[in-house]
Design a protein around this motif. Structure first.
Motif, PDB file in Angstrom:
ATOM      1  N   LYS A 119      58.113  48.717 -22.384  1.00 23.28           N
ATOM      2  CA  LYS A 119      58.859  47.461 -22.510  1.00 23.28           C
ATOM      3  C   LYS A 119      57.890  46.337 -22.855  1.00 23.28           C
ATOM      4  O   LYS A 119      56.850  46.189 -22.199  1.00 23.28           O
ATOM      5  CB  LYS A 119      59.591  47.124 -21.206  1.00 23.28           C
ATOM      6  CG  LYS A 119      60.746  48.078 -20.853  1.00 23.28           C
ATOM      7  CD  LYS A 119      61.432  47.636 -19.568  1.00 23.28           C
ATOM      8  CE  LYS A 119      62.494  48.639 -19.126  1.00 23.28           C
ATOM      9  NZ  LYS A 119      63.619  48.714 -20.072  1.00 23.28           N
ATOM     10  N   SER A 122      62.627  47.263 -25.714  1.00 27.64           N
ATOM     11  CA  SER A 122      62.553  48.436 -24.841  1.00 27.64           C
ATOM     12  C   SER A 122      62.559  49.702 -25.684  1.00 27.64           C
ATOM     13  O   SER A 122      63.451  49.901 -26.520  1.00 27.64           O
ATOM     14  CB  SER A 122      63.744  48.464 -23.873  1.00 27.64           C
ATOM     15  OG  SER A 122      63.751  47.312 -23.048  1.00 27.64           O
ATOM     16  N   LEU A 171      65.189  37.057 -23.595  1.00 25.75           N
ATOM     17  CA  LEU A 171      64.818  37.088 -22.184  1.00 25.75           C
ATOM     18  C   LEU A 171      65.979  36.632 -21.302  1.00 25.75           C
ATOM     19  O   LEU A 171      66.201  37.202 -20.219  1.00 25.75           O
ATOM     20  CB  LEU A 171      63.593  36.194 -21.948  1.00 25.75           C
ATOM     21  CG  LEU A 171      63.122  36.055 -20.499  1.00 25.75           C
ATOM     22  CD1 LEU A 171      62.742  37.408 -19.907  1.00 25.75           C
ATOM     23  CD2 LEU A 171      61.947  35.072 -20.416  1.00 25.75           C
ATOM     24  N   VAL A 174      57.101  44.596 -17.626  1.00 32.02           N
ATOM     25  CA  VAL A 174      57.184  44.176 -19.022  1.00 32.02           C
ATOM     26  C   VAL A 174      55.823  43.635 -19.456  1.00 32.02           C
ATOM     27  O   VAL A 174      55.258  42.763 -18.796  1.00 32.02           O
ATOM     28  CB  VAL A 174      58.270  43.098 -19.217  1.00 32.02           C
ATOM     29  CG1 VAL A 174      58.261  42.594 -20.658  1.00 32.02           C
ATOM     30  CG2 VAL A 174      59.637  43.653 -18.869  1.00 32.02           C
ATOM     31  N   LYS A 196      57.674  33.066 -16.561  1.00 30.81           N
ATOM     32  CA  LYS A 196      57.553  34.298 -15.808  1.00 30.81           C
ATOM     33  C   LYS A 196      58.358  35.393 -16.479  1.00 30.81           C
ATOM     34  O   LYS A 196      59.485  35.173 -16.932  1.00 30.81           O
ATOM     35  CB  LYS A 196      58.045  34.090 -14.374  1.00 30.81           C
ATOM     36  CG  LYS A 196      57.762  35.262 -13.452  1.00 30.81           C
ATOM     37  CD  LYS A 196      58.181  34.936 -12.022  1.00 30.81           C
ATOM     38  CE  LYS A 196      57.872  36.120 -11.099  1.00 30.81           C
ATOM     39  NZ  LYS A 196      58.272  35.833  -9.691  1.00 30.81           N
ATOM     40  N   LEU A 197      57.768  36.591 -16.516  1.00 29.83           N
ATOM     41  CA  LEU A 197      58.418  37.730 -17.127  1.00 29.83           C
ATOM     42  C   LEU A 197      58.819  38.744 -16.061  1.00 29.83           C
ATOM     43  O   LEU A 197      58.197  38.809 -14.992  1.00 29.83           O
ATOM     44  CB  LEU A 197      57.483  38.398 -18.143  1.00 29.83           C
ATOM     45  CG  LEU A 197      57.123  37.561 -19.376  1.00 29.83           C
ATOM     46  CD1 LEU A 197      56.039  38.252 -20.187  1.00 29.83           C
ATOM     47  CD2 LEU A 197      58.363  37.319 -20.241  1.00 29.83           C
ATOM     48  N   PRO A 198      59.831  39.562 -16.316  1.00 31.44           N
ATOM     49  CA  PRO A 198      60.232  40.596 -15.358  1.00 31.44           C
ATOM     50  C   PRO A 198      59.097  41.597 -15.130  1.00 31.44           C
ATOM     51  O   PRO A 198      58.228  41.782 -15.988  1.00 31.44           O
ATOM     52  CB  PRO A 198      61.424  41.269 -16.044  1.00 31.44           C
ATOM     53  CG  PRO A 198      61.893  40.289 -17.068  1.00 31.44           C
ATOM     54  CD  PRO A 198      60.689  39.544 -17.506  1.00 31.44           C
ATOM     55  N   GLU A 199      59.124  42.237 -13.998  1.00 34.96           N
ATOM     56  CA  GLU A 199      58.117  43.257 -13.700  1.00 34.96           C
ATOM     57  C   GLU A 199      58.261  44.430 -14.654  1.00 34.96           C
ATOM     58  O   GLU A 199      59.358  44.762 -15.092  1.00 34.96           O
ATOM     59  CB  GLU A 199      58.273  43.746 -12.253  1.00 34.96           C
ATOM     60  CG  GLU A 199      57.802  42.747 -11.212  1.00 34.96           C
ATOM     61  CD  GLU A 199      57.773  43.353  -9.820  1.00 34.96           C
ATOM     62  OE1 GLU A 199      57.747  44.594  -9.720  1.00 34.96           O
ATOM     63  OE2 GLU A 199      57.790  42.586  -8.854  1.00 34.96           O
ATOM     64  N   TYR A 237      68.186  39.531 -20.514  1.00 33.25           N
ATOM     65  CA  TYR A 237      67.580  40.782 -20.038  1.00 33.25           C
ATOM     66  C   TYR A 237      68.149  41.161 -18.668  1.00 33.25           C
ATOM     67  O   TYR A 237      68.255  40.321 -17.773  1.00 33.25           O
ATOM     68  CB  TYR A 237      66.065  40.624 -19.941  1.00 33.25           C
ATOM     69  CG  TYR A 237      65.349  41.875 -19.483  1.00 33.25           C
ATOM     70  CD1 TYR A 237      65.268  42.990 -20.315  1.00 33.25           C
ATOM     71  CD2 TYR A 237      64.753  41.942 -18.230  1.00 33.25           C
ATOM     72  CE1 TYR A 237      64.611  44.135 -19.903  1.00 33.25           C
ATOM     73  CE2 TYR A 237      64.092  43.083 -17.809  1.00 33.25           C
ATOM     74  CZ  TYR A 237      64.033  44.178 -18.656  1.00 33.25           C
ATOM     75  OH  TYR A 237      63.388  45.319 -18.243  1.00 33.25           O
ATOM     76  N   GLY A 238      68.511  42.429 -18.528  1.00 29.64           N
ATOM     77  CA  GLY A 238      69.050  42.919 -17.261  1.00 29.64           C
ATOM     78  C   GLY A 238      70.521  42.606 -17.064  1.00 29.64           C
ATOM     79  O   GLY A 238      71.077  42.871 -15.994  1.00 29.64           O
TER      80      GLY A 238
END
Length: 502
Positions: free
Chosen positions: A174, A139, A230, A190, A185-188, A233-234
């Motif tokens: 990001k 990020s 990953l 990114v 699947k990746l976060p939105e 993340y978050g």
């Protein structure tokens, strides 16, 4: 009489028989001798043939091993570099554990000896990550128009992505860096950047003018950056302390450590690295050659299992391979991969190498971490020509005619190094001249950069690049060189010659 005659005849017959027998024995001896000679000759011929075959196998193996050594050199060097740069419990100086940032807070001074050819233009923000198990997310904050560059190098030193002001702008960004074969699947919000290897080096640079106020602004940007796996993340994330390996040599230069490896150790390490850093599809011909010397992607390498001739061939490969790599400094000029203009050596073939294995190995040896040429070109000069070396006993001038300063969209600089590529102590604590200096033009609009040991006088110190008393080296940095003429990328602009002052 008759009896004596018979005895005489018998004696004669016996003598003849004896002679015949002796003759046959001699013939047998001769035949046996001939057979022995023939057998010995055959055995010798077979031995000679086997020896010649072994020599041929050894020569073939050595030639293949030299090629393989050159091919493997970047991956092995990257690994040795990674080990040293991450072998700490927490970030300190130019080192940090895997997955944690090194944040350079100021430019190095003349006492700095951690790496050669340091720069005084950008503050490094770097990290090593392993994406072989899961992706990592980088990020970056809003850079507010500031020049920055965050190239991502795979294990083979290819710059597979280069986010920065030139390519992606300066707004917040990001990126998910994914490894070989990863699906998921990746976060939105990114953006996925795919690495072909598990090893990734993020070699970030942020431009700074070097003033206390600007340092503070860059520090704030560095502290807003993050890199996390990953899976974290978050979520609240605190990286674990690094594991320090006492067996890692932290003092000897990486190139010396790599060059000191014997063939068995070198290829054993290379084979291990191939398990998470596979070759590219274009490397298929080289992979076929590797198989002939016992190296196969995904498999262990054991020199003890090689036939003696092949093992002997491998053992003799490192030195000629190293000579071949460094010899590319001259051969590369003839081939056009390197350029020598007005005493300046540079290349515009960096960052992405394809199957140019010698070029890739040489850049690894003398400039590990090189960018794509569209991001940066580094002309270097050790003297006014190929024979002479620069010396602080003389005075030099580098003149840019009016309108002919280095054509860049980022920035340019000229850096002074001693003969060992370290900064030079001087009264001004000045290690570079660049566009951020208030350079004083001549009456005709040209600009002279004054390169000498003694001050040229207070009225000219704005254009003075202090030199040591002894030999020195000059390096230009052209970040984001212009792509339209005049441009160093197409040869329509060349670095100005450095001449002895009259």
């Amino acid at each position: 009489m008759k009896s004596r005659s018979l005895r005489a005849l018998a004696a004669a017959a016996f003598a003849l028989a004896l002679l015949a027998s002796c003759g046959k024995q001699e013939e047998a001896k001769v035949e046996k001798g001939a057979e022995k000679v023939a057998a010995e000759a055959k055995a010798k011929a077979e031995a000679d043939a086997k020896a010649a075959e072994a020599l041929a196998r050894e020569a073939e193996a050595r030639a293949l091993a030299v090629e393989a050594y050159v091919y493997a050199y970047p991956l092995v060097t990257m690994e040795m570099t990674r080990r040293i740069m991450t072998n700490v419990a927490s970030p300190e100086g130019t080192r940090a554990p895997m997955g944690q940032f090194v944040k350079a807070r100021t430019y190095p001074d003349a006492s700095f000896r951690d790496v050669t050819a340091p720069n005084a233009d950008t503050l490094y923000t770097t990290t090593w990550i392993d994406v072989s198990k899961e992706p990592w997310i980088l990020s970056l904050p809003d850079m507010k128009g500031r020049y920055f560059l965050f190239p991502m190098l795979d294990g083979w030193t290819n710059v597979f992505q280069d986010p920065g002001k030139r390519t992606t702008g300066t707004k917040a960004q990001k990126y998910a860096i994914t490894g070989p074969g990863w699906t998921g699947k990746l976060p939105e919000g990114v953006t996925e950047y795919k690495s072909s290897t598990g090893m990734v080096w993020i070699l970030g640079r942020i431009y700074s003018t070097g003033t206390p106020a600007d340092y503070k602004a860059v520090h704030a940007l560095q502290d807003q950056m993050s890199v996390v796996p990953l899976s974290a993340y978050g979520k609240p994330y605190k990286p674990e302390p690094g594991k320090v390996d006492a067996a890692v040599d932290m003092k000897t230069a990486v190139r010396e450590q790599v060059n000191a490896l014997d063939a068995a150790a070198y290829f054993k390490l290379f084979a291990e690295l191939l398990k998470t850093n596979p070759p590219s599809a274009d490397d298929a011909p080289m992979v076929a050659k590797l198989a002939k010397i016992g190296v196969a992607p995904g498999q262990d390498f054991d020199a003890a299992k090689l036939e003696p001739a092949v093992a002997k061939g491998l053992a003799g490969a490192p030195k000629p391979a190293q000579d071949l790599i460094m010899g590319w400094l001259k051969a590369g000029i003839a081939a056009g991969d390197l350029k020598l203009e007005n005493g300046w050596l540079f290349t515009t073939k960096t960052g992405l190498y394809g199957t140019s294995y010698l070029q890739r190995a040489l850049i690894t040896a003398i400039g590990l971490g090189a960018n794509r040429p569209q991001d940066a070109v580094y002309p270097t000069s050790e003297g006014p020509d190929v024979v002479k070396k620069y010396s602080g006993e003389k005075k030099y001038v580098m003149r840019f005619e009016k309108g002919h300063l280095p054509p860049v969209d980022g920035f340019w600089s000229l850096t002074m190094y001693d003969k060992d590529y370290f900064f030079v102590a001087n009264p001004l604590n000045r290690y570079t001249l660049s566009q951020r200096n208030k350079l004083r033009p001549n009456a005709d609009g040209s600009i002279d950069l004054l390169i000498q040991h003694e001050s040229p006088g207070k009225d000219k110190e704005s254009n003075w690049l202090p030199a040591p008393k002894g030999e020195f080296i000059l390096m230009m940095r052209l970040y984001w060189p212009k792509e339209k003429p005049p441009s160093i990328l197409d040869g329509s602009w060349k670095p100005a010659e450095v001449k002895e002052a009259s």
